[in-house]
Design an enzyme around this catalytic site. Structure first.
Site, mmCIF file in Angstrom:
data_model
loop_
_atom_site.group_PDB
_atom_site.id
_atom_site.type_symbol
_atom_site.label_atom_id
_atom_site.label_comp_id
_atom_site.label_asym_id
_atom_site.label_seq_id
_atom_site.Cartn_x
_atom_site.Cartn_y
_atom_site.Cartn_z
ATOM 1 N N GLY A 14 0.913 -1.227 0.121
ATOM 2 C CA GLY A 14 -0.148 -0.094 -0.020
ATOM 3 C C GLY A 14 0.609 1.440 0.015
ATOM 4 O O GLY A 14 1.956 1.268 -0.133
ATOM 5 N N ASP A 159 -1.223 12.549 14.795
ATOM 6 C CA ASP A 159 -1.732 13.656 15.429
ATOM 7 C C ASP A 159 -1.024 14.650 16.437
ATOM 8 O O ASP A 159 -1.269 15.738 16.460
ATOM 9 C CB ASP A 159 -3.117 12.947 16.225
ATOM 10 C CG ASP A 159 -3.716 11.764 15.386
ATOM 11 O OD1 ASP A 159 -4.642 12.397 14.253
ATOM 12 O OD2 ASP A 159 -3.639 10.808 15.666
ATOM 13 N N HIS A 187 -8.424 7.920 17.701
ATOM 14 C CA HIS A 187 -7.542 8.255 16.604
ATOM 15 C C HIS A 187 -8.712 8.695 15.263
ATOM 16 O O HIS A 187 -8.953 7.769 14.432
ATOM 17 C CB HIS A 187 -6.583 7.579 15.997
ATOM 18 C CG HIS A 187 -5.943 7.885 14.468
ATOM 19 N ND1 HIS A 187 -5.308 8.990 14.206
ATOM 20 C CD2 HIS A 187 -6.233 7.385 13.257
ATOM 21 C CE1 HIS A 187 -5.148 9.178 12.946
ATOM 22 N NE2 HIS A 187 -5.770 8.262 12.426
HETATM 23 P P1 NAI Z 1 -3.686 1.665 0.821
HETATM 24 O O1 NAI Z 1 -4.927 1.091 0.652
HETATM 25 O O2 NAI Z 1 -2.775 2.166 -0.007
HETATM 26 O O3 NAI Z 1 -2.774 0.210 1.563
HETATM 27 C C1 NAI Z 1 -3.463 -0.721 2.415
HETATM 28 C C2 NAI Z 1 -3.017 -1.805 2.172
HETATM 29 O O4 NAI Z 1 -3.112 -2.989 2.889
HETATM 30 C C3 NAI Z 1 -3.213 -2.785 0.744
HETATM 31 O O5 NAI Z 1 -1.839 -2.922 0.026
HETATM 32 C C4 NAI Z 1 -3.880 -3.814 0.899
HETATM 33 O O6 NAI Z 1 -3.904 -4.673 -0.087
HETATM 34 C C5 NAI Z 1 -3.466 -4.282 2.192
HETATM 35 N N1 NAI Z 1 -4.580 -5.147 3.002
HETATM 36 C C6 NAI Z 1 -5.815 -5.238 2.837
HETATM 37 N N2 NAI Z 1 -6.047 -6.346 3.599
HETATM 38 C C7 NAI Z 1 -4.981 -6.902 4.276
HETATM 39 C C8 NAI Z 1 -4.673 -7.800 5.024
HETATM 40 N N3 NAI Z 1 -5.646 -8.625 5.542
HETATM 41 N N4 NAI Z 1 -3.666 -8.319 5.303
HETATM 42 C C9 NAI Z 1 -2.507 -7.519 4.830
HETATM 43 N N5 NAI Z 1 -2.720 -6.504 3.920
HETATM 44 C C10 NAI Z 1 -3.916 -6.122 3.790
HETATM 45 O O7 NAI Z 1 -3.789 2.401 2.383
HETATM 46 P P2 NAI Z 1 -2.624 3.294 3.140
HETATM 47 O O8 NAI Z 1 -2.738 4.598 2.617
HETATM 48 O O9 NAI Z 1 -1.473 2.572 3.230
HETATM 49 O O10 NAI Z 1 -3.344 3.367 4.709
HETATM 50 C C11 NAI Z 1 -3.466 2.241 5.345
HETATM 51 C C12 NAI Z 1 -3.992 2.431 6.618
HETATM 52 O O11 NAI Z 1 -3.930 3.338 7.471
HETATM 53 C C13 NAI Z 1 -5.788 2.623 6.332
HETATM 54 O O12 NAI Z 1 -6.423 1.944 7.119
HETATM 55 C C14 NAI Z 1 -5.565 4.181 6.741
HETATM 56 O O13 NAI Z 1 -6.912 4.648 7.209
HETATM 57 C C15 NAI Z 1 -4.708 4.079 7.823
HETATM 58 N N6 NAI Z 1 -4.041 5.461 8.243
HETATM 59 C C16 NAI Z 1 -3.820 5.474 9.746
HETATM 60 C C17 NAI Z 1 -3.081 6.463 10.148
HETATM 61 C C18 NAI Z 1 -2.877 6.917 11.719
HETATM 62 O O14 NAI Z 1 -2.520 7.940 12.108
HETATM 63 N N7 NAI Z 1 -3.291 5.890 12.405
HETATM 64 C C19 NAI Z 1 -2.724 7.802 9.269
HETATM 65 C C20 NAI Z 1 -2.981 7.319 7.698
HETATM 66 C C21 NAI Z 1 -3.529 6.136 7.722
#
Ligand code: NAI
Length: 327
Positions: A14, A159, A187
């Site tokens: 991702g 945050d 969060h």
């Molecule tokens: P993205 O959609 O680009 O990547 C997510 C990846 O997770 C994808 O490659 C997908 O195939 C994979 N995935 C889905 N189900 C899976 C599983 N069962 N096992 C392993 N991998 C799996 O999203 P991005 O931008 O990388 O964000 C990921 C997460 O982080 C989102 O849930 C987003 O809301 C969260 N996030 C949290 C933040 C925080 O401060 N806590 C800040 C920014 C994002």
């Protein structure tokens, strides 16, 4: 050189994975002398994409990367893990209810917790990024009962960094001279960025910035920053999230500055009146590479109401997944 550490990264193909992995390879996370074995965990449909990322990682010719493995099987991916960074999650799609989002993700994080419990290294630390991060952390921990409770964190350092940046912009002080900011709660938009104990160049923040701003616009700006980034950039926060992950891990390993603290989602032990077992963001320091909640801070009526409102949302989230029998 020390023996390699094993990092398991879920969601490695991702956006955040793509940003974070190259910074791991360059030594920003574990230090310039620490080799790392990288295990990527992906959904079956993204294994091919993860292979592509691994090819690029190979092309970075990074001396610190000892080995890369890709799998869609949690038991293989968490084998021997010292640190698990759980980014992979199912995002909310159009028309999806909050309860459905919680359920789908519970289905991902439960089995990962089981795998961590059985095959990870004894010193395993787990940092959850995938949303809803707090409740996903609670689920992963519930399925890894043999891992000490203080080893699980949800990322709220992004945050925290956003709060520092807003205070710096408002006050004109350099970001490095601002300390003791706290993110409390979930969060999510209900989070409470708290400046009541914060210091700006050694002075109480509320003597430097005006109270009306600190209690209104500041809180909204920090809590809604993710949405503002999406609106401007056309995509969610990626590079700043990778930075926050590095800040979190780095501070856990090396400690926070004297007199300062960080923020992290922790399994509540009842501190600050938060029901035990919920994963709530708290002010934290690191001692011997373990996070500890900063105790004894005064919570006035304004803060109490804000913390309680976010905790109410955490309770709702817990209730929404309780029927699954996972917690
Ligand atoms: P993205 O959609 O680009 O990547 C997510 C990846 O997770 C994808 O490659 C997908 O195939 C994979 N995935 C889905 N189900 C899976 C599983 N069962 N096992 C392993 N991998 C799996 O999203 P991005 O931008 O990388 O964000 C990921 C997460 O982080 C989102 O849930 C987003 O809301 C969260 N996030 C949290 C933040 C925080 O401060 N806590 C800040 C920014 C994002």
């Amino acid at each position: 050189t020390p023996a390699p550490l094993t990092l398991t990264l879920s969601g490695a193909a991702g956006q955040i994975g793509y940003s974070l992995l190259f910074r791991v390879a360059s030594g920003e996370v574990f230090g310039p002398d620490q080799p790392v074995r990288i295990r990527m965990l992906e959904a079956p449909g993204a294994v091919r994409a993860a292979e592509g990322v691994a090819m690029e990682l190979q092309d970075a010719a990074a001396p610190l990367v000892a080995d890369v493995d890709i799998s869609d099987q949690p038991r293989r991916a968490f084998d021997g893990a010292d640190l698990a960074i759980l980014v992979g999650a199912r995002p909310r799609t159009a028309g999806m209810e909050r309860a459905d989002l919680l359920e789908v993700n519970a289905g991902i994080f439960g089995p990962q917790g089981e795998a961590i419990n059985s095959v990870a290294n004894e010193g395993i630390r787990v940092l959850v990024i995938g949303n809803p991060a707090n409740t996903n952390t609670m689920i992963v921990a519930a399925h890894a009962p043999d891992v000490p409770r203080n080893r699980f964190s949800a990322l709220t350092r992004l945050d925290h960094n956003r709060a520092l940046a807003q205070l710096a912009a408002r006050s004109g002080a350099p970001v490095g001279e601002i300390s003791r900011v706290t993110i409390w709660g979930n969060h999510s938009r209900t989070q409470y960025p708290d400046v009541r104990h914060a210091l700006i160049q050694g002075r109480p923040a509320l003597e430097v910035v005006d109270r009306e701003w600190a209690e209104g616009e500041f809180i909204d700006t920090v809590a809604q920053r993710g949405g503002a980034i999406i609106a401007a950039r056309g995509g969610s926060s990626v590079a700043s999230t990778a930075t926050a992950i590095i800040d979190h891990v780095h501070r856990r390993l090396h400690g926070v500055r004297e007199g300062d603290w960080s923020s992290a989602g922790r399994i509540s032990d009842g501190s600050y009146g938060v029901p035990e077992g919920l994963v709530c963001s708290y002010p934290v320091i690191s001692r011997d590479q373990e996070w500890e909640i900063v105790q004894g801070l005064e919570v006035d009526a304004f803060s109490r109401a804000r913390i309680d409102a976010s905790v109410a949302e955490l309770i709702e989230e817990r209730e929404a997944v309780r029927h699954l029998g996972l917690i």
